[in-house]
Design a protein around this motif. Sequence first.
Motif, PDB file in Angstrom:
ATOM      1  N   THR A   1      34.416  43.363  38.154  1.00 25.46           N
ATOM      2  CA  THR A   1      34.338  43.758  36.748  1.00 25.46           C
ATOM      3  C   THR A   1      33.268  44.823  36.510  1.00 25.46           C
ATOM      4  O   THR A   1      33.470  45.746  35.724  1.00 25.46           O
ATOM      5  CB  THR A   1      34.038  42.524  35.872  1.00 25.46           C
ATOM      6  OG1 THR A   1      34.998  41.515  36.163  1.00 25.46           O
ATOM      7  CG2 THR A   1      34.109  42.855  34.407  1.00 25.46           C
TER       8      THR A   1
ATOM      9  N   SER B   1      40.237  59.494  37.616  1.00 31.01           N
ATOM     10  CA  SER B   1      40.132  58.057  37.865  1.00 31.01           C
ATOM     11  C   SER B   1      39.672  57.765  39.283  1.00 31.01           C
ATOM     12  O   SER B   1      38.818  56.895  39.494  1.00 31.01           O
ATOM     13  CB  SER B   1      41.477  57.371  37.621  1.00 31.01           C
ATOM     14  OG  SER B   1      41.832  57.488  36.278  1.00 31.01           O
TER      15      SER B   1
ATOM     16  N   HIS C   1      34.574  48.203  37.766  1.00 30.22           N
ATOM     17  CA  HIS C   1      35.651  48.657  36.881  1.00 30.22           C
ATOM     18  C   HIS C   1      35.082  49.175  35.559  1.00 30.22           C
ATOM     19  O   HIS C   1      35.478  50.229  35.071  1.00 30.22           O
ATOM     20  CB  HIS C   1      36.649  47.526  36.638  1.00 30.22           C
ATOM     21  CG  HIS C   1      37.756  47.907  35.710  1.00 30.22           C
ATOM     22  ND1 HIS C   1      38.840  48.648  36.124  1.00 30.22           N
ATOM     23  CD2 HIS C   1      37.937  47.668  34.390  1.00 30.22           C
ATOM     24  CE1 HIS C   1      39.642  48.838  35.096  1.00 30.22           C
ATOM     25  NE2 HIS C   1      39.117  48.260  34.032  1.00 30.22           N
ATOM     26  N   THR C   2      34.135  48.437  34.995  1.00 28.51           N
ATOM     27  CA  THR C   2      33.541  48.838  33.718  1.00 28.51           C
ATOM     28  C   THR C   2      32.743  50.131  33.869  1.00 28.51           C
ATOM     29  O   THR C   2      32.801  51.013  33.006  1.00 28.51           O
ATOM     30  CB  THR C   2      32.639  47.721  33.168  1.00 28.51           C
ATOM     31  OG1 THR C   2      33.412  46.519  33.069  1.00 28.51           O
ATOM     32  CG2 THR C   2      32.084  48.068  31.805  1.00 28.51           C
TER      33      THR C   2
ATOM     34  N   LYS D   1      35.161  52.966  34.127  1.00 25.57           N
ATOM     35  CA  LYS D   1      35.716  53.241  32.802  1.00 25.57           C
ATOM     36  C   LYS D   1      34.731  54.078  31.975  1.00 25.57           C
ATOM     37  O   LYS D   1      35.125  55.030  31.302  1.00 25.57           O
ATOM     38  CB  LYS D   1      36.004  51.922  32.095  1.00 25.57           C
ATOM     39  CG  LYS D   1      36.841  52.015  30.864  1.00 25.57           C
ATOM     40  CD  LYS D   1      37.040  50.614  30.327  1.00 25.57           C
ATOM     41  CE  LYS D   1      38.333  50.465  29.624  1.00 25.57           C
ATOM     42  NZ  LYS D   1      38.526  49.123  29.083  1.00 25.57           N
TER      43      LYS D   1
ATOM     44  N   SER E   1      41.432  50.464  40.571  1.00 21.24           N
ATOM     45  CA  SER E   1      40.486  49.345  40.632  1.00 21.24           C
ATOM     46  C   SER E   1      41.091  48.172  41.392  1.00 21.24           C
ATOM     47  O   SER E   1      40.411  47.506  42.171  1.00 21.24           O
ATOM     48  CB  SER E   1      40.094  48.897  39.224  1.00 21.24           C
ATOM     49  OG  SER E   1      39.272  49.840  38.610  1.00 21.24           O
ATOM     50  N   LYS E   2      42.367  47.940  41.153  1.00 22.44           N
ATOM     51  CA  LYS E   2      43.040  46.861  41.866  1.00 22.44           C
ATOM     52  C   LYS E   2      43.138  47.171  43.355  1.00 22.44           C
ATOM     53  O   LYS E   2      42.889  46.311  44.204  1.00 22.44           O
ATOM     54  CB  LYS E   2      44.435  46.634  41.283  1.00 22.44           C
ATOM     55  CG  LYS E   2      45.072  45.328  41.677  1.00 22.44           C
ATOM     56  CD  LYS E   2      46.411  45.137  40.992  1.00 22.44           C
ATOM     57  CE  LYS E   2      46.172  44.770  39.546  1.00 22.44           C
ATOM     58  NZ  LYS E   2      47.406  44.430  38.829  1.00 22.44           N
TER      59      LYS E   2
ATOM     60  N   ARG F   1      31.782  52.786  42.829  1.00 23.62           N
ATOM     61  CA  ARG F   1      31.560  51.969  44.037  1.00 23.62           C
ATOM     62  C   ARG F   1      30.300  52.403  44.775  1.00 23.62           C
ATOM     63  O   ARG F   1      29.576  51.586  45.329  1.00 23.62           O
ATOM     64  CB  ARG F   1      32.773  52.054  44.959  1.00 23.62           C
ATOM     65  CG  ARG F   1      33.974  51.284  44.423  1.00 23.62           C
ATOM     66  CD  ARG F   1      35.140  51.434  45.355  1.00 23.62           C
ATOM     67  NE  ARG F   1      34.776  50.996  46.698  1.00 23.62           N
ATOM     68  CZ  ARG F   1      35.309  49.959  47.332  1.00 23.62           C
ATOM     69  NH1 ARG F   1      36.232  49.252  46.725  1.00 23.62           N
ATOM     70  NH2 ARG F   1      34.931  49.648  48.541  1.00 23.62           N
TER      71      ARG F   1
ATOM     72  N   ALA G   1      37.977  46.177  43.142  1.00 26.28           N
ATOM     73  CA  ALA G   1      36.725  46.343  42.398  1.00 26.28           C
ATOM     74  C   ALA G   1      36.476  45.136  41.499  1.00 26.28           C
ATOM     75  O   ALA G   1      37.406  44.596  40.892  1.00 26.28           O
ATOM     76  CB  ALA G   1      36.792  47.609  41.554  1.00 26.28           C
TER      77      ALA G   1
ATOM     78  N   VAL H   1      36.202  55.794  40.233  1.00 25.35           N
ATOM     79  CA  VAL H   1      36.149  54.576  41.051  1.00 25.35           C
ATOM     80  C   VAL H   1      35.256  54.807  42.268  1.00 25.35           C
ATOM     81  O   VAL H   1      34.433  53.946  42.616  1.00 25.35           O
ATOM     82  CB  VAL H   1      37.565  54.128  41.473  1.00 25.35           C
ATOM     83  CG1 VAL H   1      37.515  53.020  42.513  1.00 25.35           C
ATOM     84  CG2 VAL H   1      38.356  53.670  40.265  1.00 25.35           C
TER      85      VAL H   1
ATOM     86  N   LEU I   1      43.167  54.129  36.395  1.00 26.24           N
ATOM     87  CA  LEU I   1      41.996  53.321  36.712  1.00 26.24           C
ATOM     88  C   LEU I   1      42.387  51.879  37.007  1.00 26.24           C
ATOM     89  O   LEU I   1      41.865  51.266  37.936  1.00 26.24           O
ATOM     90  CB  LEU I   1      40.977  53.374  35.576  1.00 26.24           C
ATOM     91  CG  LEU I   1      39.752  52.480  35.757  1.00 26.24           C
ATOM     92  CD1 LEU I   1      38.963  52.909  36.998  1.00 26.24           C
ATOM     93  CD2 LEU I   1      38.883  52.494  34.520  1.00 26.24           C
ATOM     94  N   ARG I   2      43.303  51.335  36.224  1.00 25.79           N
ATOM     95  CA  ARG I   2      43.744  49.951  36.470  1.00 25.79           C
ATOM     96  C   ARG I   2      44.298  49.805  37.883  1.00 25.79           C
ATOM     97  O   ARG I   2      43.977  48.864  38.597  1.00 25.79           O
ATOM     98  CB  ARG I   2      44.791  49.538  35.438  1.00 25.79           C
ATOM     99  CG  ARG I   2      44.199  49.217  34.106  1.00 25.79           C
ATOM    100  CD  ARG I   2      45.242  48.616  33.155  1.00 25.79           C
ATOM    101  NE  ARG I   2      44.899  49.034  31.812  1.00 25.79           N
ATOM    102  CZ  ARG I   2      45.553  49.956  31.123  1.00 25.79           C
ATOM    103  NH1 ARG I   2      46.615  50.532  31.619  1.00 25.79           N
ATOM    104  NH2 ARG I   2      45.165  50.284  29.921  1.00 25.79           N
TER     105      ARG I   2
END
Length: 112
Positions: A74, A102, A77-78, A81, A67-68, A110, A72, A106, A63-64
């Motif tokens: 916050t 993941s 991303h949240t 998660k 998201s990057k 989105r 994305a 995402v 996910l990290r």
Amino acid sequence: LQLIGIASMLIASKIEEINEVSIEDFIYISSNAYTREEIVRQESQVLSMLGWNLTVPTALHFLRRFSKAARADTTVHTLAKYLIELALVEYSNLQFVPSMISAAAVYLARRM
């Protein structure tokens, strides 16, 4: 066996603890039964026997990165998660690899 246990606990503390336990603490716990060099050598042997395979990437690791890559914010991303956490408790989702969970989270976050 005690030396293997000490080396294993040292490895575990390096992975799990915020502040790893020092070798000197393990020497003290074992009543000076082993030297620093013996513990380091045993740690190396344990890691070699495991093939250095200590952990597997989880959905949150992916996910990290995703998201990057998706740039994305916050909120997205949240939400992603949260969606991952919802997916992890469903037994039927065990068929999916963490990277797919993941990526789907995402994408869905989105779209929402």
